[in-house]
Design an enzyme around this catalytic site. Structure first.
Site, PDB file in Angstrom:
ATOM      1  N   GLU A  60      47.551  45.441  11.876  1.00  0.00           N
ATOM      2  CA  GLU A  60      46.560  44.496  12.372  1.00  0.00           C
ATOM      3  C   GLU A  60      46.974  43.054  12.103  1.00  0.00           C
ATOM      4  O   GLU A  60      46.697  42.162  12.913  1.00  0.00           O
ATOM      5  CB  GLU A  60      45.194  44.786  11.735  1.00  0.00           C
ATOM      6  CG  GLU A  60      44.550  46.082  12.193  1.00  0.00           C
ATOM      7  CD  GLU A  60      45.136  47.320  11.524  1.00  0.00           C
ATOM      8  OE1 GLU A  60      44.841  48.437  11.979  1.00  0.00           O
ATOM      9  OE2 GLU A  60      45.916  47.174  10.554  1.00  0.00           O
ATOM     10  N   PRO A 268      60.977  52.416   4.991  1.00  0.00           N
ATOM     11  CA  PRO A 268      59.737  53.174   4.773  1.00  0.00           C
ATOM     12  C   PRO A 268      58.507  52.311   5.036  1.00  0.00           C
ATOM     13  O   PRO A 268      58.535  51.088   4.846  1.00  0.00           O
ATOM     14  CB  PRO A 268      59.824  53.571   3.291  1.00  0.00           C
ATOM     15  CG  PRO A 268      61.271  53.440   2.941  1.00  0.00           C
ATOM     16  CD  PRO A 268      61.797  52.326   3.786  1.00  0.00           C
ATOM     17  N   MET A 309      59.499  43.233   1.889  1.00  0.00           N
ATOM     18  CA  MET A 309      58.293  43.078   2.693  1.00  0.00           C
ATOM     19  C   MET A 309      58.463  41.922   3.679  1.00  0.00           C
ATOM     20  O   MET A 309      59.066  40.900   3.362  1.00  0.00           O
ATOM     21  CB  MET A 309      57.082  42.806   1.792  1.00  0.00           C
ATOM     22  CG  MET A 309      56.731  43.964   0.862  1.00  0.00           C
ATOM     23  SD  MET A 309      56.358  45.485   1.751  1.00  0.00           S
ATOM     24  CE  MET A 309      54.926  44.958   2.690  1.00  0.00           C
ATOM     25  N   GLY A 310      57.927  42.100   4.876  1.00  0.00           N
ATOM     26  CA  GLY A 310      57.905  41.020   5.856  1.00  0.00           C
ATOM     27  C   GLY A 310      59.177  40.829   6.647  1.00  0.00           C
ATOM     28  O   GLY A 310      59.324  39.837   7.361  1.00  0.00           O
ATOM     29  N   GLU A 338      57.468  45.711  18.937  1.00  0.00           N
ATOM     30  CA  GLU A 338      58.402  44.822  18.233  1.00  0.00           C
ATOM     31  C   GLU A 338      59.850  45.120  18.619  1.00  0.00           C
ATOM     32  O   GLU A 338      60.589  44.204  18.991  1.00  0.00           O
ATOM     33  CB  GLU A 338      58.187  44.923  16.725  1.00  0.00           C
ATOM     34  CG  GLU A 338      56.912  44.240  16.263  1.00  0.00           C
ATOM     35  CD  GLU A 338      56.826  44.142  14.756  1.00  0.00           C
ATOM     36  OE1 GLU A 338      57.314  45.058  14.065  1.00  0.00           O
ATOM     37  OE2 GLU A 338      56.267  43.160  14.263  1.00  0.00           O
TER      38      GLU A 338
END
Length: 421
Positions: A60, A268, A309-310, A338
């Site tokens: 989201e 993951p 992350m990111g 994406e």
């Protein structure tokens, strides 16, 4: 009466909910941090009359990114408050938006927590991304005259059946919504059948098609790709879950029997699984590097573990094709747009109920292939590694799907602008 019962049950369950956070924190310490925010306690001062955007988790937050940037452009004077429910969603929000937003966890859906939050934040409106509906939150906003817009809304038939079982809560909650901007008419019809007033429905399409790749991101991915080896076949297995990593590694072994220098980027879905997946890769005998260690990736490396992350959008840009996880097990799949925006051929499993319309669209354009098991996944990877022409054809088709379906963001922003003071 139904909402009162729901509230009483929620209060009774709160100790167990907090205990579950503490339990999950054994493997993912972030769950034990900032718990006060979930009860409406935080020390930061927020400029009032901003726009509250709630995005429950990673998917989201990614979907909300184009909307957040559009609102920043249109209303730089307003504070954007972005809330999430999960640590991974929190990390992604901070990585994507940084200091451009005010970020805390969303309050639990009980009057005391919501009241504290609204008193501190005093937003002029609430935008909920997709279908994260909380009866007391919506009621509290309605009582205070705060418009609530459900943006990029989707509602599968399975979810609709679940809401239907609690019609006494669902119907008044949906009637209290100011606007539902749904992705398509089928989703909109399901909302109306559950109690939404027809005049409060608009259709925009999915804002996930309005994804933008920054020039800096493209250049960085191309540079990394060159460093890792321009001549080698690189594929990414993204957002994988337990039960899929084993299949992915077996498929990679079969691929390397054909392409000895093939490289897998394995990412993951949840950070608490990073160490487990590292051990799994090691047990399978692959030479691997952890992305978090920033070590060089030479020809002798078989697997890169994406344990940061990111970075998923960037890592897609380093690959020749993408497998999107949550699809070989019954999780409903993850965002395939994406990799499509990068022009990559896409492979998934059969479970796609979270993105059924998007998967069907990509399939119709021969941009996405569905596989059932290790053998089919390995065969598809071998076919793509053997043919640059096939990769380019499918990748170009994927990119066309994204380009041809842009425009939902503009429609959504137009709807939201009606309620911004």
């Amino acid at each position: 009466m139904a909402r009162w019962c729901y509230t009483a049950l929620f209060y009774l369950l709160l100790p167990l909910i907090v205990l579950r956070l503490w339990w999950r924190g054994r493997r993912a310490p972030a769950y034990r941090q900032r718990i006060g925010e979930r009860f409406g306690y935080f020390s930061q001062i927020v400029t009032p009359h901003g726009i509250w955007i709630h995005a429950v988790s990673v998917g989201e937050v990614i979907a909300a990114a184009p909307l957040v940037r559009a609102l920043r452009r249109n209303h730089p004077e307003l504070t954007l408050i972005v809330t999430t429910m999960t640590p991974t969603g929190s990390e992604r929000a901070r990585a994507l938006f940084g200091a451009e937003i005010f970020h805390v966890y969303a309050p639990y859906d009980v009057p005391n927590c919501i009241g504290r939050f609204l008193q501190r934040v005093r937003p002029q409106m609430l935008i909920v991304i997709e279908t994260e509906l909380w009866p007391n939150t919506i009621h509290a906003c309605a009582q205070r005259g705060i418009p609530v817009v459900l943006a990029n809304a989707r509602l599968s038939e399975k979810s609709a059946r679940g809401y239907r079982k609690f019609a006494a809560i669902t119907a008044p909650m949906l009637r209290a919504l100011t606007k539902v901007v749904a992705q398509n008419t089928a989703d909109g019809d399901r909302f109306i059948a559950l109690g939404l007033l027809p005049q409060n429905l608009a259709i925009s399409g999915s804002i996930k098609f309005d994804i933008a790749l920054a020039a800096e991101l493209i250049a960085r991915a191309q540079q990394t790709r060159t460093q890792w080896g321009d001549g080698r076949f690189i594929w990414i297995a993204a957002s994988t879950h337990a039960g899929e990593d084993e299949i992915v590694l077996q498929a990679h072994r079969r691929l390397r029997a054909r392409r000895t220098n093939a490289l897998l980027i394995l990412v993951p879905r949840h950070p608490e699984r990073f160490n487990d997946v590292a051990l799994l890769i090691e047990r399978n005998g692959f030479n691997f590097r952890r992305r978090s260690h920033a070590e060089p990736i030479g020809d002798n490396v078989d697997v890169v573990l994406g344990d940061t992350m990111g970075e998923l959008l960037y890592l897609y840009g380093c690959a020749d094709c993408a497998f999107v996880g949550g699809s070989l097990i019954a999780r409903g799949g993850h965002n395939t747009l994406e990799p499509a925006a990068w022009g990559l051929p896409i492979v998934t499993g059969r479970s796609d109920f979270n993105f059924h319309e998007i998967s069907a669209l990509l399939q119709r354009e021969s941009a996405l292939v569905i596989v059932n098991d290790v053998e089919e996944l390995a065969n598809e990877l071998i076919a793509l590694s053997d043919s640059i022409k096939l990769r380019r054809q499918r990748g170009a088709a994927a990119k066309r799907v994204v380009e041809n379906n842009r425009g939902a963001l503009q429609k959504l922003v137009q709807e939201i602008e009606r309620y911004i003071r």
